[in-house]
Scaffold this motif. Structure first.
Motif, PDB file in Angstrom:
ATOM      1  N   SER A   1      -5.431  -2.442  -2.424  1.00  0.00           N
ATOM      2  CA  SER A   1      -4.227  -3.278  -2.494  1.00  0.00           C
ATOM      3  C   SER A   1      -4.473  -4.671  -1.908  1.00  0.00           C
ATOM      4  CB  SER A   1      -3.016  -2.594  -1.869  1.00  0.00           C
ATOM      5  OG  SER A   1      -3.339  -2.070  -0.635  1.00  0.00           O
TER       6      SER A   1
ATOM      7  N   SER B   1       0.859  -1.180   0.000  1.00  0.00           N
ATOM      8  CA  SER B   1       0.000   0.000   0.000  1.00  0.00           C
ATOM      9  C   SER B   1       0.896   1.231   0.000  1.00  0.00           C
ATOM     10  CB  SER B   1      -0.836   0.050   1.283  1.00  0.00           C
ATOM     11  OG  SER B   1      -1.836  -0.904   1.272  1.00  0.00           O
TER      12      SER B   1
ATOM     13  N   GLU C   1       1.722   4.211  -4.067  1.00  0.00           N
ATOM     14  CA  GLU C   1       2.199   2.818  -4.063  1.00  0.00           C
ATOM     15  C   GLU C   1       3.521   2.693  -4.841  1.00  0.00           C
ATOM     16  OE1 GLU C   1      -0.960   3.568  -3.775  1.00  0.00           O
ATOM     17  OE2 GLU C   1      -1.675   2.185  -2.243  1.00  0.00           O
TER      18      GLU C   1
ATOM     19  N   THR D   1      -2.447   8.566   0.512  1.00  0.00           N
ATOM     20  CA  THR D   1      -3.542   8.598  -0.474  1.00  0.00           C
ATOM     21  C   THR D   1      -4.531   9.723  -0.132  1.00  0.00           C
ATOM     22  OG1 THR D   1      -3.272   6.210  -0.743  1.00  0.00           O
ATOM     23  CG2 THR D   1      -5.284   7.171  -1.652  1.00  0.00           C
TER      24      THR D   1
ATOM     25  N   ARG E   1     -10.666   2.411  -2.671  1.00  0.00           N
ATOM     26  CA  ARG E   1      -9.980   2.457  -1.371  1.00  0.00           C
ATOM     27  C   ARG E   1      -9.836   1.047  -0.802  1.00  0.00           C
ATOM     28  NH1 ARG E   1      -9.080   7.516   0.606  1.00  0.00           N
ATOM     29  NH2 ARG E   1      -7.283   6.394   1.396  1.00  0.00           N
ATOM     30  N   GLY E   2      -8.665   0.802  -0.271  1.00  0.00           N
ATOM     31  CA  GLY E   2      -8.375  -0.538   0.264  1.00  0.00           C
ATOM     32  C   GLY E   2      -8.025  -1.543  -0.820  1.00  0.00           C
TER      33      GLY E   2
HETATM   34  N1  ASP Z   1      -3.539   3.386  -0.743  1.00  0.00           N
HETATM   35  C1  ASP Z   1      -4.885   2.964  -1.070  1.00  0.00           C
HETATM   36  C2  ASP Z   1      -5.873   3.458  -0.025  1.00  0.00           C
HETATM   37  O1  ASP Z   1      -5.489   4.183   0.871  1.00  0.00           O
HETATM   38  C3  ASP Z   1      -5.000   1.495  -1.289  1.00  0.00           C
HETATM   39  C4  ASP Z   1      -4.732   0.629  -0.083  1.00  0.00           C
HETATM   40  O2  ASP Z   1      -4.070   1.057   0.855  1.00  0.00           O
HETATM   41  O3  ASP Z   1      -5.146  -0.523  -0.082  1.00  0.00           O
HETATM   42  O4  ASP Z   1      -7.029   3.173  -0.122  1.00  0.00           O
END
Ligand code: ASP
Ligand code: MG
Length: 239
Positions: free
Chosen positions: A153, A41, A74, A47, A150-151
Motif C-alpha cells: 500500500s 492498509s 483493504e 493480511t 507485502r507492504g
Molecule cells: N496489507 C498488506 C500487507 O500487510 C499491504 C500493506 O499493508 O501495505 O502487506
C-alpha cells in the motif's frame, strides 16, 4: 490549498478507535481547504490471518483466489473509514483498486503497477469528495484482482500521488520518521529530517521496512515528495 495523499498503515487502522482517529486527521486536513485522497492498509494482522486461513484450506492456495482473498483486508478498512467520515458529515467515498483503474501485470501476489487512470479519483476530488482508497490492490488487463506484495500500500500511495500530481504524499505509520539505523536495536539512532531517494532506496534494500522499496522507486521516478510521519502525533517526520 493543496492536493494531499495520506496513507495510513495497518497499525494506524488497527481498530475502530484508531480508524476514528484517522478520520479526525483526514477531516482536519480537508477543513483546512485541501483536497484529500486517503490510501489504506488492512487492519494490523488481518493480511497475515487471511494467508493463514488460505493455508489451512490447502497447502498451495490458488494464486488468483489468494489475491481475491487478500484484497478484502483493504476493502474492509476503506469502507469503514468512508462510513466513519460520512457519519461525521463529510462527503467521503471509498474506491477499490480496479475502480480507480490501477492496472498491474499478472503476477498474482507481487504485481507491478503498469498504469493508473487518474480520472476516477480526479472526478471525485473535483466534486470535493474525500476519496478513501483501498491500497495494495489493482487488477490486470483481464480484470483479475491482483495484489502488490507485502507492504504494497506504500506503493499504491506513491503511485496514486504521481498519477493525480498530488502536492505531497504523506505516509502515516507507527514510527515518527526515518532513522539513521534501527532505533529498536541502536539507542543512538537519530531521526533524519530529510533523506534522498537514493539513500532511502539503499536503506530499503538493506532491510529498512518502513517503506516498500517499489514505493521509493516510484517516488524517485516521478519526483513525488514523500513525508513519513507518525499517525499518533503532529510532529514532523522525515521528508
Ligand atoms: N496489507 C498488506 C500487507 O500487510 C499491504 C500493506 O499493508 O501495505 O502487506
Ligand atoms: Mg508497511
Amino acid at each position: 490549498m493543496a492536493l494531499i495523499v495520506q496513507k495510513f498503515g495497518g497499525t494506524s487502522v488497527a481498530d475502530l478507535d484508531r480508524i476514528r482517529n484517522v478520520a479526525k486527521r483526514v477531516a482536519r486536513t480537508f477543513d483546512q481547504g485541501n483536497d484529500v485522497v486517503v490510501i489504506l492498509s488492512a487492519m494490523a494482522g488481518v493480511t497475515d490471518n487471511l494467508i493463514r486461513m488460505a493455508n489451512q484450506v490447502t497447502e498451495s492456495p490458488d494464486k488468483r483466489e489468494l489475491d481475491v482473498l487478500l484484497a478484502t483486508g483493504e476493502q474492509t478498512t476503506a469502507a469503514l473509514l468512508a462510513m466513519t467520515l460520512r457519519a461525521m458529515n463529510y462527503a467521503a467515498e471509498s474506491i477499490l483498486g480496479h475502480q480507480a483503474k490501477v492496472v498491474t501485470d499478472c503476477a498474482f501476489g507481487n504485481a507491478r503497477i503498469l498504469d493508473i487512470g487518474a480520472d476516477p479519483i480526479r472526478a471525485l476530488v473535483q466534486n470535493r469528495k474525500i476519496v478513501v482508497m483501498a491500497g495494495f490492490q489493482g487488477c490486470d488487463i483481464n480484470g483479475n484482482i491482483t495484489t502488490l506484495g507485502r507492504g504494497g500500500s506504500d506503493t499504491s500511495a506513491v503511485a496514486i500521488a504521481a498519477a493525480i500530481k498530488a502536492d505531497i504524499c504523506e505516509i502515516y505509520t507507527d514510527v515518527d520518521g526515518i532513522y539513521t539505523t534501527d532505533p529498536n536495536i541502536c539507542p543512538r539512532a537519530r531521526k533524519m529530517a530529510r533523506v534522498s531517494y537514493d539513500e532511502m532506496l539503499e536503506m530499503a534494500s538493506l532491510g529498512a521496512k518502513v517503506l516498500q522499496i517499489r514505493s521509493v522507486e516510484f517516488a524517485k521516478k516521478y519526483n513525488v515528495p514523500v513525508h513519513v510521519r507518525s499517525s499518533f502525533s503532529d510532529e514532523e517526520g522525515t521528508m
